[in-house]
Design a protein around this motif. Sequence first.
Motif, PDB file in Angstrom:
ATOM      1  N   GLU A 103       1.384  -1.381   0.097  1.00  0.00           N
ATOM      2  CA  GLU A 103       0.082   0.145  -0.031  1.00  0.00           C
ATOM      3  C   GLU A 103       0.831   1.247   0.176  1.00  0.00           C
ATOM      4  O   GLU A 103       2.188   1.268   0.241  1.00  0.00           O
ATOM      5  N   VAL A 104       0.348   2.471  -0.734  1.00  0.00           N
ATOM      6  CA  VAL A 104       1.411   3.024  -1.197  1.00  0.00           C
ATOM      7  C   VAL A 104       0.606   4.655  -1.429  1.00  0.00           C
ATOM      8  O   VAL A 104      -0.572   4.780  -2.011  1.00  0.00           O
ATOM      9  N   PHE A 105       0.993   5.639   0.281  1.00  0.00           N
ATOM     10  CA  PHE A 105       0.320   6.806  -0.491  1.00  0.00           C
ATOM     11  C   PHE A 105       1.052   7.721  -0.493  1.00  0.00           C
ATOM     12  O   PHE A 105       2.225   7.653   0.625  1.00  0.00           O
ATOM     13  N   ASN A 106       1.185   9.005  -1.804  1.00  0.00           N
ATOM     14  CA  ASN A 106       1.106  10.101  -1.267  1.00  0.00           C
ATOM     15  C   ASN A 106       0.666  11.594  -2.086  1.00  0.00           C
ATOM     16  O   ASN A 106      -0.209  11.147  -3.003  1.00  0.00           O
ATOM     17  N   ASP A 107       1.334  12.348  -1.682  1.00  0.00           N
ATOM     18  CA  ASP A 107       1.094  13.930  -2.025  1.00  0.00           C
ATOM     19  C   ASP A 107       0.524  13.943  -2.966  1.00  0.00           C
ATOM     20  O   ASP A 107      -0.067  14.403  -3.817  1.00  0.00           O
ATOM     21  N   GLU A 108       1.769  13.498  -3.981  1.00  0.00           N
ATOM     22  CA  GLU A 108       2.350  14.286  -5.701  1.00  0.00           C
ATOM     23  C   GLU A 108       2.791  12.731  -6.309  1.00  0.00           C
ATOM     24  O   GLU A 108       2.996  12.354  -5.303  1.00  0.00           O
ATOM     25  N   GLU A 109       2.734  13.547  -7.765  1.00  0.00           N
ATOM     26  CA  GLU A 109       3.188  12.723  -9.036  1.00  0.00           C
ATOM     27  C   GLU A 109       4.661  12.210  -7.669  1.00  0.00           C
ATOM     28  O   GLU A 109       5.595  12.966  -7.536  1.00  0.00           O
ATOM     29  N   GLY A 110       5.113  10.881  -7.960  1.00  0.00           N
ATOM     30  CA  GLY A 110       6.794  11.028  -7.632  1.00  0.00           C
ATOM     31  C   GLY A 110       7.330   9.372  -7.755  1.00  0.00           C
ATOM     32  O   GLY A 110       5.992   8.458  -8.804  1.00  0.00           O
ATOM     33  N   LEU A 111       8.303   9.031  -7.345  1.00  0.00           N
ATOM     34  CA  LEU A 111       8.548   6.958  -7.816  1.00  0.00           C
ATOM     35  C   LEU A 111       8.934   6.498  -6.741  1.00  0.00           C
ATOM     36  O   LEU A 111       8.937   7.076  -5.502  1.00  0.00           O
ATOM     37  N   LEU A 112       8.727   5.109  -6.456  1.00  0.00           N
ATOM     38  CA  LEU A 112       8.693   4.464  -5.582  1.00  0.00           C
ATOM     39  C   LEU A 112       9.728   3.641  -6.089  1.00  0.00           C
ATOM     40  O   LEU A 112       9.939   2.831  -7.372  1.00  0.00           O
ATOM     41  N   VAL A 113      10.631   3.780  -5.076  1.00  0.00           N
ATOM     42  CA  VAL A 113      12.369   2.494  -5.831  1.00  0.00           C
ATOM     43  C   VAL A 113      12.493   2.017  -4.881  1.00  0.00           C
ATOM     44  O   VAL A 113      12.109   2.084  -3.509  1.00  0.00           O
ATOM     45  N   LEU A 114      12.191   0.633  -5.119  1.00  0.00           N
ATOM     46  CA  LEU A 114      12.543  -0.837  -4.006  1.00  0.00           C
ATOM     47  C   LEU A 114      13.895  -0.915  -4.568  1.00  0.00           C
ATOM     48  O   LEU A 114      14.972  -0.787  -5.136  1.00  0.00           O
ATOM     49  N   SER A 115      14.866  -0.854  -3.359  1.00  0.00           N
ATOM     50  CA  SER A 115      16.728  -1.723  -2.919  1.00  0.00           C
ATOM     51  C   SER A 115      16.571  -3.022  -3.714  1.00  0.00           C
ATOM     52  O   SER A 115      17.806  -3.455  -3.371  1.00  0.00           O
ATOM     53  N   ASP A 116      15.673  -3.800  -4.253  1.00  0.00           N
ATOM     54  CA  ASP A 116      15.945  -4.672  -4.749  1.00  0.00           C
ATOM     55  C   ASP A 116      16.814  -4.619  -6.060  1.00  0.00           C
ATOM     56  O   ASP A 116      16.580  -3.576  -7.030  1.00  0.00           O
ATOM     57  N   THR A 117      17.240  -5.655  -6.732  1.00  0.00           N
ATOM     58  CA  THR A 117      18.726  -4.803  -8.150  1.00  0.00           C
ATOM     59  C   THR A 117      17.363  -5.661  -8.949  1.00  0.00           C
ATOM     60  O   THR A 117      16.638  -6.339  -9.590  1.00  0.00           O
ATOM     61  N   SER A 147      -3.589   7.031  -2.916  1.00  0.00           N
ATOM     62  CA  SER A 147      -3.710   5.855  -2.582  1.00  0.00           C
ATOM     63  C   SER A 147      -3.584   4.812  -3.228  1.00  0.00           C
ATOM     64  O   SER A 147      -4.659   4.712  -4.398  1.00  0.00           O
ATOM     65  N   HIS A 148      -2.631   3.834  -3.341  1.00  0.00           N
ATOM     66  CA  HIS A 148      -2.307   2.739  -4.154  1.00  0.00           C
ATOM     67  C   HIS A 148      -2.005   2.086  -3.854  1.00  0.00           C
ATOM     68  O   HIS A 148      -1.421   1.496  -2.323  1.00  0.00           O
ATOM     69  N   ARG A 149      -2.563   0.316  -4.391  1.00  0.00           N
ATOM     70  CA  ARG A 149      -1.923  -0.886  -3.634  1.00  0.00           C
ATOM     71  C   ARG A 149      -0.699  -0.983  -4.583  1.00  0.00           C
ATOM     72  O   ARG A 149      -1.344  -1.120  -6.357  1.00  0.00           O
ATOM     73  N   VAL A 150      -0.205  -1.893  -4.670  1.00  0.00           N
ATOM     74  CA  VAL A 150       1.422  -1.869  -5.231  1.00  0.00           C
ATOM     75  C   VAL A 150       1.750  -3.427  -5.384  1.00  0.00           C
ATOM     76  O   VAL A 150       1.880  -4.019  -4.080  1.00  0.00           O
ATOM     77  N   TYR A 153      15.796  -6.754 -12.251  1.00  0.00           N
ATOM     78  CA  TYR A 153      16.421  -8.534 -13.215  1.00  0.00           C
ATOM     79  C   TYR A 153      14.968  -7.832 -14.019  1.00  0.00           C
ATOM     80  O   TYR A 153      13.862  -8.586 -13.560  1.00  0.00           O
ATOM     81  N   PRO A 154      15.432  -8.327 -15.670  1.00  0.00           N
ATOM     82  CA  PRO A 154      14.312  -8.984 -15.856  1.00  0.00           C
ATOM     83  C   PRO A 154      13.748 -10.030 -15.624  1.00  0.00           C
ATOM     84  O   PRO A 154      14.205 -11.384 -14.956  1.00  0.00           O
ATOM     85  N   GLY A 155      12.458  -9.878 -15.732  1.00  0.00           N
ATOM     86  CA  GLY A 155      10.989 -11.403 -15.312  1.00  0.00           C
ATOM     87  C   GLY A 155      10.639 -10.387 -14.638  1.00  0.00           C
ATOM     88  O   GLY A 155      10.031 -11.518 -13.719  1.00  0.00           O
ATOM     89  N   TRP A 156      10.400  -9.786 -13.722  1.00  0.00           N
ATOM     90  CA  TRP A 156       9.793  -8.768 -13.122  1.00  0.00           C
ATOM     91  C   TRP A 156       8.550  -8.051 -13.323  1.00  0.00           C
ATOM     92  O   TRP A 156       8.887  -7.299 -14.374  1.00  0.00           O
ATOM     93  N   LYS A 157       7.398  -7.928 -12.571  1.00  0.00           N
ATOM     94  CA  LYS A 157       6.511  -7.194 -13.613  1.00  0.00           C
ATOM     95  C   LYS A 157       5.642  -6.614 -12.439  1.00  0.00           C
ATOM     96  O   LYS A 157       5.519  -6.640 -11.306  1.00  0.00           O
ATOM     97  N   ALA A 158       4.930  -5.283 -12.614  1.00  0.00           N
ATOM     98  CA  ALA A 158       4.859  -4.234 -11.419  1.00  0.00           C
ATOM     99  C   ALA A 158       2.869  -3.714 -12.065  1.00  0.00           C
ATOM    100  O   ALA A 158       2.957  -3.782 -13.291  1.00  0.00           O
ATOM    101  N   PHE A 159       2.453  -3.761 -10.777  1.00  0.00           N
ATOM    102  CA  PHE A 159       0.983  -3.394 -10.714  1.00  0.00           C
ATOM    103  C   PHE A 159       0.819  -3.270  -9.968  1.00  0.00           C
ATOM    104  O   PHE A 159       1.156  -2.539  -8.523  1.00  0.00           O
ATOM    105  N   VAL A 160       0.100  -1.018 -10.520  1.00  0.00           N
ATOM    106  CA  VAL A 160      -0.185  -0.841  -9.545  1.00  0.00           C
ATOM    107  C   VAL A 160      -1.979  -0.384  -9.481  1.00  0.00           C
ATOM    108  O   VAL A 160      -2.229  -1.024 -10.891  1.00  0.00           O
TER     109      VAL A 160
END
Length: 90
Positions: free
Chosen positions: A1-15, A47-50, A17-24
């Motif tokens: 779950e993510v909540f932010n006041d303005e548009e931005g980037l969500l950065v994960l400190s994972d490596t 507010s978003h579900r990532v 690597y090809p094969g990952w898919k993201a859904f918002v």
Amino acid sequence: EVFNDEEGLLVLSDTYYPGWKAFVDGEEVGILRANYNFRAISIRAGSHRVEFVYKPLSFKIGFYISIFSFLSFLAMRCLIRDRARSTKER
């Protein structure tokens, strides 16, 4: 779950690597490369579900090759058994 006041980037400190898919909120979004080694996605304000899901193509290919190999093995075993039975009957 993510909540932010303005548009931005969500950065994960994972490596990254090809094969990952993201859904918002259930919709697939593109994954960006952050600081060369990490994954990031663009998030609109609110507010978003990532979700991040790992589905590499190599896994699918390996799975189908394994199934094909197993079925081929079973077919060859049945053929050899049938030939051995027909040879004994002669």
